[in-house]
Design an enzyme around this catalytic site. Sequence first.
Site, short mmCIF file in Angstrom:
data_model
loop_
_atom_site.label_atom_id
_atom_site.label_comp_id
_atom_site.label_asym_id
_atom_site.label_seq_id
_atom_site.Cartn_x
_atom_site.Cartn_y
_atom_site.Cartn_z
N HIS A 98 0.85 -1.20 0.00
CA HIS A 98 0.00 0.00 0.00
C HIS A 98 0.88 1.24 0.00
O HIS A 98 1.90 1.30 0.67
CB HIS A 98 -0.94 0.02 1.20
CG HIS A 98 -0.25 -0.19 2.51
ND1 HIS A 98 0.16 -1.43 2.94
CD2 HIS A 98 0.10 0.68 3.48
CE1 HIS A 98 0.74 -1.32 4.12
NE2 HIS A 98 0.72 -0.05 4.47
N HIS A 100 1.16 5.16 0.88
CA HIS A 100 0.59 6.23 1.70
C HIS A 100 0.70 7.54 0.93
O HIS A 100 1.79 7.93 0.50
CB HIS A 100 1.38 6.41 3.00
CG HIS A 100 1.29 5.26 3.95
ND1 HIS A 100 0.44 5.27 5.04
CD2 HIS A 100 1.96 4.07 4.01
CE1 HIS A 100 0.59 4.14 5.73
NE2 HIS A 100 1.50 3.41 5.13
P1 AMP Z 1 1.75 0.34 7.34
O1 AMP Z 1 2.42 0.58 8.66
O2 AMP Z 1 2.49 0.99 6.21
O3 AMP Z 1 1.49 -1.13 7.12
O4 AMP Z 1 0.39 1.12 7.42
C1 AMP Z 1 -0.84 0.51 7.61
C2 AMP Z 1 -1.86 1.62 7.62
O5 AMP Z 1 -3.13 1.04 7.49
C3 AMP Z 1 -1.87 2.47 8.89
O6 AMP Z 1 -1.64 3.83 8.55
C4 AMP Z 1 -3.25 2.23 9.46
O7 AMP Z 1 -3.79 3.38 10.05
C5 AMP Z 1 -4.03 1.81 8.23
N1 AMP Z 1 -5.18 0.96 8.50
C6 AMP Z 1 -5.21 -0.16 9.26
N2 AMP Z 1 -6.45 -0.70 9.24
C7 AMP Z 1 -7.21 0.09 8.43
C8 AMP Z 1 -8.57 0.07 8.02
N3 AMP Z 1 -9.40 -0.90 8.41
N4 AMP Z 1 -9.00 1.03 7.18
C9 AMP Z 1 -8.16 2.01 6.76
N5 AMP Z 1 -6.86 2.09 7.12
C10 AMP Z 1 -6.39 1.14 7.96
#
Ligand code: AMP
Length: 139
Positions: A98, A100
């Site tokens: 993903h 950001h």
């Molecule tokens: P990462 O640390 O790069 O894996 O980031 C994961 C991101 O996913 C974090 O910024 C979380 O806030 C976001 N996240 C986790 N669960 C959800 C969800 N159900 N809907 C939207 N964002 C999410």
Amino acid sequence: MSTIFSQIVEGEIPARIVYEDEATAAFLDANPLSPGHTLVVPKAEYEQLDDVPADVAADLYDTIHRLVPVVEEAVDADGTTVAFNNGEAAGQEVPHVHCHIVPRFEGDGGGPIHSMFGQRPDLDDDELDDIAADIESRA
Ligand code: AMP
């Protein structure tokens, strides 16, 4: 077990989806670092960037390219930090690639990505040459 992002893509759990096409989707981050913080994912599950096939990578970049200016406009941002946490060592928590898109505002105090690192390595010219040659030979 599918990832939380696959569950969002499948409509199994709620999310604020802001864009979707055949290969990719984008939705607001549930714990935003700033207003408009958006995640862009390939719909298919790939854990890390080098797992993503070239055609999907192109689709993913197309969506990022489309959304960066749109997100900036929507929240009247002055810029964006656009980043992947690629691998656990880099802080990746969700094992589904993903991107950001984090809107940035003058004086928000967030700093550049350089500010994530404390001490920098002290590499001499020979070491830099070796690293460059190694990367070049594998690219
Ligand atoms: P990462 O640390 O790069 O894996 O980031 C994961 C991101 O996913 C974090 O910024 C979380 O806030 C976001 N996240 C986790 N669960 C959800 C969800 N159900 N809907 C939207 N964002 C999410």
